[in-house]
Structures are given as C-alpha cells and as structure tokens.
Design an enzyme around this catalytic site. Sequence first.
Site, PDB file in Angstrom:
ATOM      1  CE1 TYR A 206       0.305   1.317   4.502  1.00 51.08           C
ATOM      2  CE2 TYR A 206       0.641  -1.047   4.451  1.00 51.08           C
ATOM      3  CZ  TYR A 206       0.746   0.158   5.107  1.00 51.08           C
ATOM      4  OH  TYR A 206       1.304   0.205   6.366  1.00 51.08           O
ATOM      5  CB  THR A 274       6.598   2.188  -1.210  1.00 53.77           C
ATOM      6  OG1 THR A 274       7.892   1.990  -0.591  1.00 53.77           O
ATOM      7  CG2 THR A 274       6.768   3.066  -2.444  1.00 53.77           C
ATOM      8  CD  GLU A 275       4.799   1.559   5.003  1.00 54.88           C
ATOM      9  OE1 GLU A 275       5.356   0.465   5.276  1.00 54.88           O
ATOM     10  OE2 GLU A 275       5.047   2.619   5.598  1.00 54.88           O
ATOM     11  CB  VAL A 276       7.182  -3.804   0.447  1.00 56.00           C
ATOM     12  CG1 VAL A 276       7.394  -5.279   0.204  1.00 56.00           C
ATOM     13  CG2 VAL A 276       7.335  -3.028  -0.854  1.00 56.00           C
TER      14      VAL A 276
END
Length: 309
Positions: A206, A274-276
């Site tokens: 997300y 970014t959020e991996v």
Amino acid sequence: MNLQPFHPVGTPGQPWGKAEKAQWLAMQRRQRSHAEEVVEPLRALAGDWDVVEYGSLDYADDGHYPLLALRSRGWDDSLPVALVTGGVHGYETSGVQGALLFARGHAAAYAGRINLLVVPCVSPWGYERIHRWNPDAIDPNRSFRQPSPARESAALMELVEPLRGRFVLHVDLHETTDSDESEFRPALAARDGKPFEPGHIPDGFYLVDDSARPQPEFQQAVIEAVAKVTHIAPADADGRIIGSPVLAPGVIAYPLVELGLCAGITGAPYVTTTEVYPDSPQATPAQCNAAQVAAICAALDHVLAVARP
C-alpha cells in the site's frame, strides 16, 4: 486500562529513562553488515553516479557509519529533482535493496530528463541490527523536524535543504512487517509508558499519500504499476489499513510534515511512501525489491508525463 507487562524493558505505565534505554540498547545485536551489503554495492556504482558522503554517524562501540547518496552524473541545474530514500527504518530491507536495484538497473532510463538523488540507507545502525529505531531509542521517521533528535534525520534534511523548491518528486521506500506488531509497537508503548493496543498488519502493498496535499491520480498510477509485481493490500472490515481510512485501492494518507515523516522533507508536489509486506506467503524478497523499483519507476513516469515543469 491494561498495564500488564508487554515488553521486557521498563515498568508498565512509566516512560523509559536513561537506565531503561541503556538496558534496551544492550539487548541489540549486529546481525548483518552495512559495509558489505550497502556501502560496497553503492560505491560500485561510482562509474555511473556521483557518490556523495553527506555525513557520518559515530556511535562509538556500536560503529562508525558513512552516510552515502547517489547523485546523477551530469547533474543539470535546468532540470527538476527527484529524491528516492530507503532504510529510514533500517530493518525494512526492501527499501534499501530496492533503492540500490533501481540505481543499478533502471535509473539510466531517466538520464537527461530529471536529476536523481538516491539515498539507499538513511539509518545504517538500524539496518545492521534489523531495528526500527536508532541507538538512542528514537524513530528517525518521526524526527524530520527542526531541531531533530535523530542524527540520521538531521543529516538527510541538511542534504536536501539546498535543493528545496526544485524537488518535483519524493518516493520514500518502506515496509510494514509482522514484527511491527510483535516487536516494534510493543517497544514503542513500553518506551512511552503507554498501554499496548493490538493492531492489524495488512497482507499486501500500500501507499501513504500526504493528507495536506493529496495527489490521488499519482498514487493510483503507482498502485497500478506495483499490482503487476505484487498484490495490493485490501482494506479491513472497517475500510481501513493500519487504522487509516482507505481513500482508493491501496492508498491511505497521513499529515507528513505534522508527523515529522521523511516524505515531508522536500516540499515536492508529488510524494509517496511505499509499504511492502515482506512476510506475506505470496511474496519473495526479490518480489519485494521489484515492487519498490516498480513504484519508483511509475512515480517518475507519471511526473515526467503529467507534471512537466
């Protein structure tokens, strides 16, 4: 209020003092090498980039760390600037390795179109210890304000300051991990003398937009590109991701400057965090790195196509 012990350091309900921080620091162990995994591959790019040492961190027995950035070779003052940062939280591996992968294999496509400044590892001490904080038990990603209590944050702000007003884009690379819930949020509650309130870790990628200056079309362009590489996090039953309302598939927003977050330091019109999710059974480490690269490239492509200066 539940004040049952939830962390091995400190007394429930009481913020940490010097003794508790020293006890916590003594528990941290070096688990990997910043010199071997970040500095060596970064310096190997010197033929294609200008390697800039923008500061250093001397943490005595815990190590001396150069702070390194990659600057476009043939920097053109007539062009706008894009900043890519990784490793603000040192434990978030794909942010660091994704930034290096972009610099090594993808950045050349943007030569002569935009100036690139890439800082792969903002927090090298945290990278080596796979931790969210620095050795002072401070979260660098809540410390991008003046005066900053985190040396990592202060050094990056000093690097960026002469270019403020010229940035068109900032992509800050992060991860949301299972250890956020099992380790780092409990530690934060203990440090601050607050009860730990369990949360939920979303399964998937997300983005975090700037709630003060949202760019929904830009965020969605990045999400669409990343969705070709890895899955996007769904909203929970309440329509939220990590407690924040989902504004569009895979997108939430924070007040970046107000919270002292890294993505708020440039004043760029286009910013994203970014959020991996590296702990997903659907994602490999290589896929996580590739998702970070896809996000950077999509952000650059959107800005160059839509926001020409």
